[in-house]
Scaffold this active site. Structure first.
Site, PDB file in Angstrom:
ATOM      1  N   ARG A 940      85.405  68.365  35.396  1.00 42.61           N
ATOM      2  CA  ARG A 940      84.787  67.060  35.221  1.00 42.61           C
ATOM      3  C   ARG A 940      85.867  66.034  34.900  1.00 42.61           C
ATOM      4  NH1 ARG A 940      81.590  64.501  30.168  1.00 42.61           N
ATOM      5  NH2 ARG A 940      81.320  62.464  31.160  1.00 42.61           N
ATOM      6  N   HIS A 985      83.322  56.002  32.653  1.00 40.34           N
ATOM      7  CA  HIS A 985      83.660  56.587  31.354  1.00 40.34           C
ATOM      8  C   HIS A 985      84.392  55.534  30.529  1.00 40.34           C
ATOM      9  CE1 HIS A 985      84.277  60.666  29.221  1.00 40.34           C
ATOM     10  NE2 HIS A 985      84.541  59.702  28.335  1.00 40.34           N
ATOM     11  N   GLU A1030      77.906  58.808  28.043  1.00 40.98           N
ATOM     12  CA  GLU A1030      77.567  58.411  26.675  1.00 40.98           C
ATOM     13  C   GLU A1030      77.236  56.925  26.544  1.00 40.98           C
ATOM     14  OE1 GLU A1030      80.556  59.781  23.944  1.00 40.98           O
ATOM     15  OE2 GLU A1030      80.221  61.895  24.427  1.00 40.98           O
ATOM     16  N   ASN A1172      76.389  65.824  26.046  1.00 38.12           N
ATOM     17  CA  ASN A1172      77.597  65.978  25.229  1.00 38.12           C
ATOM     18  C   ASN A1172      77.186  66.208  23.783  1.00 38.12           C
ATOM     19  OD1 ASN A1172      78.863  65.251  27.583  1.00 38.12           O
ATOM     20  ND2 ASN A1172      79.689  63.317  26.827  1.00 38.12           N
ATOM     21  N   TYR A1174      78.709  67.737  19.790  1.00 38.31           N
ATOM     22  CA  TYR A1174      79.839  68.196  18.999  1.00 38.31           C
ATOM     23  C   TYR A1174      79.457  68.707  17.616  1.00 38.31           C
ATOM     24  CZ  TYR A1174      82.929  66.037  22.452  1.00 38.31           C
ATOM     25  OH  TYR A1174      83.585  65.716  23.603  1.00 38.31           O
ATOM     26  N   GLU A1239      80.197  68.002  27.660  1.00 32.11           N
ATOM     27  CA  GLU A1239      81.303  67.936  26.710  1.00 32.11           C
ATOM     28  C   GLU A1239      80.936  68.743  25.476  1.00 32.11           C
ATOM     29  OE1 GLU A1239      82.850  64.170  25.411  1.00 32.11           O
ATOM     30  OE2 GLU A1239      82.862  63.326  27.435  1.00 32.11           O
TER      31      GLU A1239
END
Length: 1422
Positions: A940, A985, A1030, A1172, A1174, A1239
């Protein structure tokens, strides 16, 4: 009595002789199974598992270990284990009982010596299998295999058969083997079976041979020599007939000259005179031709107990007995220590509750710096990951979980029922914030039943409290006895025992009777005797029920704060002399009290006496500087060693302290040191006066060496130290008392190394919160969660003998100089009400659960799942154009908003920019090469909009820029890697920002035109697309907080929502464009990537927190996912923003509205859910009033659990469980769409370390949660993308945060990519397509890549710590050790600890599940 003397004397000689032979770590001092200490019936083996194990089993084993035993006989019952004789029908309860027994032994430091069977065939099996004819040996072999498979990992020493003399039957015929022959052949088969099952594990198997059947055994020498790992022997010793040396040599010849274990010893035919002359026996055992591997520690302990009720007969007087004992001691022996000579008092008894520990052996003075500096060498080099990695496991059964309080802090009733004033009663008026006093405090004097109920609710095993000296003796002396005060403590103690709670009593917790302070004070040596008399009264009054005593609480605080700084009563300021003088007297007072208990009460009461010391862990400021290590050691010696060194080492102050104070005194022109000295007699009196080590610990200090001033004279300046706090640690409500959990483990290890591995009780540990915190005390939960886990690490991983943990405190109380401004309690006390109501805090519920769990058993979230993802699973890694490409003005590229943002001062950390970044614009081949090494199936990356359209429009196309992406795509396809392209992005052309950027509605058309161009030029080769990455960060971080480009923050209440609105519309138009124009001919898929944390309520039992967590998720993921997947903003967002907007006087909601046509057009614009993720946060409500911005609308604050692992990013905490939860949320909220994780990763900061085990751990943990979501929860997971391929410009943090799998060396102009250790791990997961079950054997996918990368080490796991008689001794020293053991068996002293380290072993077992890959029948979108 004659029989007792014979047995006693012979076995003393025998054990001493054995001990002299100890010269290696395999020596066995064998005990058990003894019975009379636990059961009255001497003929009953209480450990045969015919019924539950006795309640005091663990204490009994600890007692044996403390007496020097290393091994314990465990005779198994074949008939009980297998009632039918067959392994197919075991008795599960008996199996469980024996397993528990073996685990108790190991935890106590004793190795099991497991005996499979005596010899005679079990009666229950005889009708079916007969005796030792050929059939029974076959069944015996099956039984042995069952035992090995069931208990094999719990024992290393095995005996097949133990009493061959029972096999006296005849063979069936002249040609048939005898029962003995059958048994020996069965033994040989079982011997070979064991070594096949457990090759190379160090285990040993044997059979017991006897001196009584030498002739028979010699016939089978060939069989025996091949099937014995050692030689256990039964000795029949007859004083009239035996030639022991000859018999042992013949046995050894029969077995092939291997080490001898004296398994049993029977003595007969010996007169008293012959017993006197048994020194010949010692000579036999000392024969170097007869190496003694070990010997039997007989049932002397229970025999000695019987002596309490045995009178000496006319045949043997007590004088004769003493004469015998003295004659043995004086037979050419080394001079015995006087304390050992007197170690067999009349009427001696063993304690049942706690193992009795007599005076500790003297240790040499600590070196300067001490050898315990190995603790810093071991731990200070740990990475943050290693330091914080949470340890799951349990404390041993019988662990003492408690809470603490003290008299002045809780009792109140300051003058009730005749109580006299204490120094604190006199001091508090006018000297404490808010004019607080302890006059009423928690009113525990009148609320005893409430306190007991709280303790029962917590389910604690012990309660530490202190006695108020002035309540018992109002004027300090016995003549002023106050019976009502005594009655109060009697009721408290009786109430505790009735609740099955052990009282742990502190005799002095700072509240000296004022009259004693007025007349004497601790500077007066007369206080030593006065204190002893007070303690003597307490022992005699309460000692029948109290078995755990502490003389003083924190004598350091009494000496320094009371007599040095003058902060607490008696408020004397004399920093150069006062603390040393007071400490000197406190130590002598403590020692006197200890000896009073030892001499007058220990035999009848059987308790423990210690002293509660305190210490902050001292961490060197620079571990690489020797004088900083010396400074840290000095800090511990001045605080903890001040008192612990005299008591636990040699009766004197540590040399570091004597050296420092002596030199300072000389430099100050004094003729003598300000540190007092002990006489040799005083040293001997003080040394060893604690049965266990009690420690109060709260925080850690960072220490450095300084040259302190000479004037004024001060204990503080004597240390030559500078102290500072760990700035990374959380603050607490008390200044300079930060929560530094990792220091506790190091402190416990230091105590272990410095003071001879004592048993340790943590007698205080807790944290203060301010008065605003009442029952919802999350900070205290975090504190206990981390500190207790560090104690668990010390116990399980380091072998520290942590025996108990006491939380401070039971309830909020009078906190000394802080009054009622802070609270330490597990219960909140409302001091504004006369009734002082107690309310359990959340931490109280948490602590109760820890007690019930006996630690932290591994959770389901933490247990690994084994299995595989779908066969076409996408394995990828990711980057973004601005972060890696560089070439910011190369070949006609236009400016982006990030170019401008990074070139604006103070926007990016360290003024880093993406001008060059990783230079990927010029390194296609290198980037593809590392992708191949990673073994990904997809890559990606994003396209730089201004690189292909410098002005942001189709009016000017930069073919050179497009050519870069064309070549990259071709190179990827040639490497069989599918490109996964992100159109946007975050690097918007600056030209478009200049006309409003994402705020301008025309941006939707510009983005659609840009997407159309890219689809047209690259779409025939690219099948995976993302429109926008995002959008939350673009809208809120870039246009609300202003922390990212374009850096706008002045309209946080409206602009983020406007930008988000346009982002959603732009995405939808690009999706429709692809769907209508390109999908049919290009066959790709397209979606948007949405990011979100998962949110848990800070307090799951509080509805407000639950609601806040839901809002956090809806305002994060729901902001963009809800319109795309469901057609409009969520009702939560729309309602809250509208209501808050109107309440602020606005005419309409600040959240833009979609028209019905837009809703229809936006809904369903996805082929998959690009996600994404985290980390996870803990949410709680926050009221912002009428402030109009995103955070106020969300109405929530977030924090992280302090036990979660850190990363290089402040916002990213390792919390993999949240990954699975948010994936399930997506499934339920948005119709279980196909999900590609676009991600997921972790960062680091600071020095470069290619061995990035934290990243491997992160990927393992998060991908395993992904597998659980896929296999167990049926979430439609299609792919996973690791962020990121290489270290790059991490936006506003520049190059300081590194997420890469590959390190990029920015100090090298060529910017080489270097594989980190995590590359190998991630590549292995990809190759395996998940996690193969290790129980199925090594999987070929785990074979390392021949090219190799750095392989990360195995993550920290529980360690099996073994330290077994680990000293090399000369024969002379061994002989001394022999007699020490002798005296221990007589008197139960602990001198054996000078010769043997304690054995500790913990097994951590993980149950692993093997999960088959689940096939889905869901409609495929790709």
């Amino acid at each position: 009595m004659m029989y007792l003397l014979q047995v006693l004397t012979f076995h003393l000689l025998f054990v001493c002789g054995c001990w002299c032979q100890k010269d290696d770590k395999d020596f066995m001092l064998l005990a058990g199974p003894l019975t009379s200490q636990i059961e009255k019936d001497d003929n009953l083996n209480v450990f045969d598992c015919s019924r539950p194990l006795p309640a005091d089993t663990r204490d009994y084993f600890h007692l044996l270990r403390s007496r020097g035993a290393t091994h314990f006989k465990v005779p198994l019952s074949w008939a009980h284990l297998l009632p039918s004789g067959l392994p197919s029908q075991p008795d599960d309860a008996v199996v469980s009982c024996y397993r528990t027994l073996l685990e108790h032994l190991l935890d106590s430091g004793l190795q099991p010596l497991v005996v499979l069977h005596r010899s005679a065939g079990p009666e229950a099996l005889r009708p079916t299998y007969g005796g030792w004819e050929p059939l029974l040996p076959q069944v015996f072999e099956q039984y042995a295999e069952f035992v090995f498979m069931t208990f094999g990992e719990l024992a290393r020493s095995w005996i097949t058969l133990s009493h061959l003399e029972e096999l006296d039957g005849e063979a069936q015929g002249s040609d048939s083997p005898t029962p003995l022959q059958n048994a020996l052949h069965a033994h040989a088969s079982i011997y070979n079976l064991y070594h096949r099952l457990f090759p190379g594990n160090g285990g040993r198997v044997s059979i017991v041979l006897s001196t009584s059947n030498l002739a028979i055994l010699s016939e089978h020498k060939s069989t025996l020599t091949r099937s014995l790992d050692f030689l256990p022997v039964q000795i029949e010793y007859d004083c009239m007939k035996s030639n022991l040396a000859e018999e042992l040599k013949r046995l050894q010849w029969t077995s092939g000259y291997i080490g001898i274990l004296i398994y049993e010893m029977n003595v007969k035919g010996c007169s008293l005179d012959q017993l006197y002359s048994l020194e010949d026996f010692l000579k036999v055992l000392s024969n170097q031709d007869l190496p003694i591997l070990g010997c039997y520690m007989v049932d002397l302990l229970s025999e000695l107990v019987k002596m309490d009720s045995t009178s000496f007969s006319d045949e043997v007087s007590e004088r004769d007995y003493q004469s015998l004992r003295e004659k043995f001691i004086n037979q050419d022996q080394p001079e015995w220590d006087s304390s050992l000579n007197e170690s067999l008092p009349s009427g001696f008894k063993w304690a049942q509750k706690f193992p009795i520990t007599l005076q500790r052996p003297s240790l040499p003075p600590s070196e300067v710096p001490s050898t315990s500096k190995t603790v810093w060498e071991k731990f200070s080099g740990q990475s943050n990951f290693e330091r914080k990695l949470y340890h799951y496991g349990n404390f041993p059964e019988g662990f003492y979980w408690g809470v603490a309080s003290s008299a002045y802090q809780i009792e109140g009733g300051w003058n009730a029922d005749g109580k006299g004033p204490s120094v604190w009663d006199n001091f508090t008026p006018g000297n404490i914030p808010g004019n607080a006093t302890g006059d009423v405090a928690c009113d525990s004097y009148n609320r005893l039943e409430e306190d007991l109920q709280m303790l029962r609710a917590l389910e604690v095993k012990s309660y530490r409290f202190s006695l108020s000296w002035s309540r018992i003796f109002p004027k300090g002396l016995r003549t002023s006895l106050n019976q009502k005060g005594v009655d109060y403590y009697n009721k408290l103690i009786d109430g505790l025992l009735a609740s099955n709670i052990t009282p742990m009593v502190t005799l002095y917790h700072w509240d000296l009777p004022q009259v004693l302070q007025t007349v004497y004070g601790w500077e007066d040596i007369q206080m030593i005797n006065i204190f002893n008399d007070y303690c003597d009264f307490c022992f005699s009054t309460f000692g029948d029920r109290v078995k755990f005593w502490m003389t003083f609480n924190q004598p350091y605080t009494i000496a320094w704060s009371g007599y040095g700084l003058g902060q607490i009563p008696p408020n004397e300021v004399n920093p150069g002399y006062g603390p040393y003088k007071i400490a000197h007297n406190l130590l002598k007072a403590h020692a006197m009290v200890y000896h009073t208990y030892d001499e007058k009460y220990r035999q009848s009461q059987g308790g423990l006496v210690s002293i509660a010391l305190n210490a902050d862990w001292a961490e060197p400021k620079d571990i690489n500087v020797p004088r900083e290590i010396a400074a840290a050691d000095r800090a511990l010696q001045f605080q903890l060693g001040w008192f612990a060194h005299p008591i636990f080492r040699n009766g004197d102050y540590p040399d570091a302290m004597k050296w420092q104070v002596g030199n300072k005194s000389e430099l100050q022109g004094l003729t003598d040191s300000r540190l007092p000295t002990f006489t040799e007699k005083e040293k001997a009196f003080i040394q060893g006066t604690a049965d266990v080590f009690c420690i109060n610990a709260y925080t850690t200090k960072i220490v450095r060496h300084v040259t302190a001033r000479l004037s004024p004279e001060s204990y503080d300046f004597d240390q030559d130290l500078g102290e500072e706090e760990d700035s990374d640690a959380p603050t607490t409500a008390i200044s300079k008392q930060r929560a530094v959990a990792w220091g506790l483990r190091r402190l416990l290890n230091w105590i272990k190394e410095e003071y001879g591995d004592p048993e340790i009780y943590i007698t205080e540990n807790g944290v203060a919160t301010d008065t605003k915190t009442t029952v919802d005390d999350i900070a205290r939960i975090f504190y206990y969660k981390t500190y207790i886990d560090e104690a668990l690490k010390a116990h399980n991983l380091d072998g520290v003998k942590v025996r108990g943990y006491t939380a401070a405190s039971l309830m909020d109380s009078f906190e000394w100089l802080n009054g009622y401004t802070v609270g330490f309690g597990l219960y909140h006390v409302d001091f504004t009400q006369l009734s002082r109501p107690r309310t359990p805090k959340r931490s109280g519920f948490y602590y109760s659960q820890v007690i019930r769990d006996n630690g932290f058993p591994i959770t389901e979230d933490e247990k690994p799942l084994y299995g595989h993802f779908r066969k076409d699973f996408i394995w990828s890694t990711a980057t973004a154009s601005y972060q890696i490409e560089g070439g910011w003005r190369a070949d006609g590229k236009g400016l982006s908003i990030w170019d401008k943002f990074a070139h604006t001062p103070l926007r990016v950390f360290n003024d880093d920019t993406g001008d060059i970044a990783c230079d990927s614009y010029n390194k296609i081949e290198e980037d593809v090469a590392i992708l191949k090494k990673l073994k990904v199936t997809h890559y990606r990356f994003s396209i730089s909009w201004p690189r292909v359209m410098p002005q942001g429009t189709i009016a000017h196309i930069n073919e050179a820029g497009l050519n870069y992406y064309d070549r990259l795509v071709d190179a990827l396809l040639a490497a069989n890697i599918q490109p996964h392209i992100t159109l946007y992005h975050w690097d918007l052309p600056q030209a478009l920002q200049d006309i409003g950027g994402w705020e301008n509605d025309t941006i939707v058309d510009r983005f659609t035109e840009y997407a159309d161009f890219i689809f047209d030029r690259l779409g025939h080769k690219v099948k995976f697309w993302i429109t926008i990455n995002e959008p939350y960060n673009v809208a809120n971080v870039g246009h609300g907080y202003g922390a990212a480009a374009p850096g706008i923050s002045f309209r946080p209440g409206t602009l983020p929502y406007i930008v988000g609105h346009n982002l959603i519309k732009a995405h939808a138009e690009a999706w429709h464009l692809y769907n209508s124009t390109y999908r049919a001919k290009q066959g790709g898929i397209i979606s948007i990537t949405i990011n979100s944390d998962w949110s848990e309520p800070r307090n799951p039992n509080k509805q407000e927190d639950v609601d806040a967590a839901r809002r956090v998720v809806q305002f994060y993921i729901g902001w963009f996912a809800h319109p795309v997947f469901n057609g409009d903003y969520s009702e939560t967002m729309k309602t809250i923003i509208r209501e808050r907007s109107l309440a602020a006087g606005l005419k309409k909601s600040r959240l833009p509205e979609f028209t019905p046509e837009q809703i229809k057009r936006i809904k369903g614009t996805h082929d998959y859910f690009g996600f994404n993720h985290y980390t996870t946060v803990l949410a709680f409500p926050v009221a912002y009033g009428n402030l109009q911005h995103y955070d106020a609308d969300r109405g929530a604050g977030t924090i992280a659990d302090r036990s979660w692992l850190d990363s290089g990013s402040s916002w990213l905490k390792v919390s993999p469980f949240g990954f699975r939860k948010i994936l399930n949320f997506i499934k339920e909220e948005y119709g279980n769409p196909p999900i590609i994780i676009t991600e997921n990763g972790i960062s680091e900061r600071g020095p470069v370390n290619l061995n990035d085990i934290h990243r491997s751990h992160y990927h393992d943990s998060y991908i395993n949660q992904l597998l659980k979501a896929y296999l167990l929860d049926k979430v439609d997971i299609r792919g996973y993308t690791a962020w990121s391929l290489m270290d790059n410009l991490e936006w506003a943090t520049g190059f300081s945060e590194r997420f890469g799998l590959f390190y990029v060396n920015h100090s090298d102009p060529s910017l080489p990519r270097v594989a980190k250790g995590s590359v190998a791990r991630y590549a292995a997961i990809i190759t395996c397509n998940g996690f193969p079950d290790p129980a199925l054997g090594p999987h070929e996918c785990l074979n390392p890549d021949p090219e190799g990368t750095i392989v990360p080490p195995t993550l920290p796991t529980a360690v099996n710590a073994v330290s077994f008689l680990g000293m090399d001794l000369s024969s002379e020293d061994a002989e001394v050790g022999l007699y020490v053991i002798f005296s221990l068996l007589l008197a139960a002293a602990l001198s054996v600890f000078t010769m043997a380290y304690c054995f500790f072993k913990t097994k951590q077992r993980n149950k692993r599940s093997n999960v088959e890959t689940i096939q889905f029948d869901k409609r495929e979108k790709f």
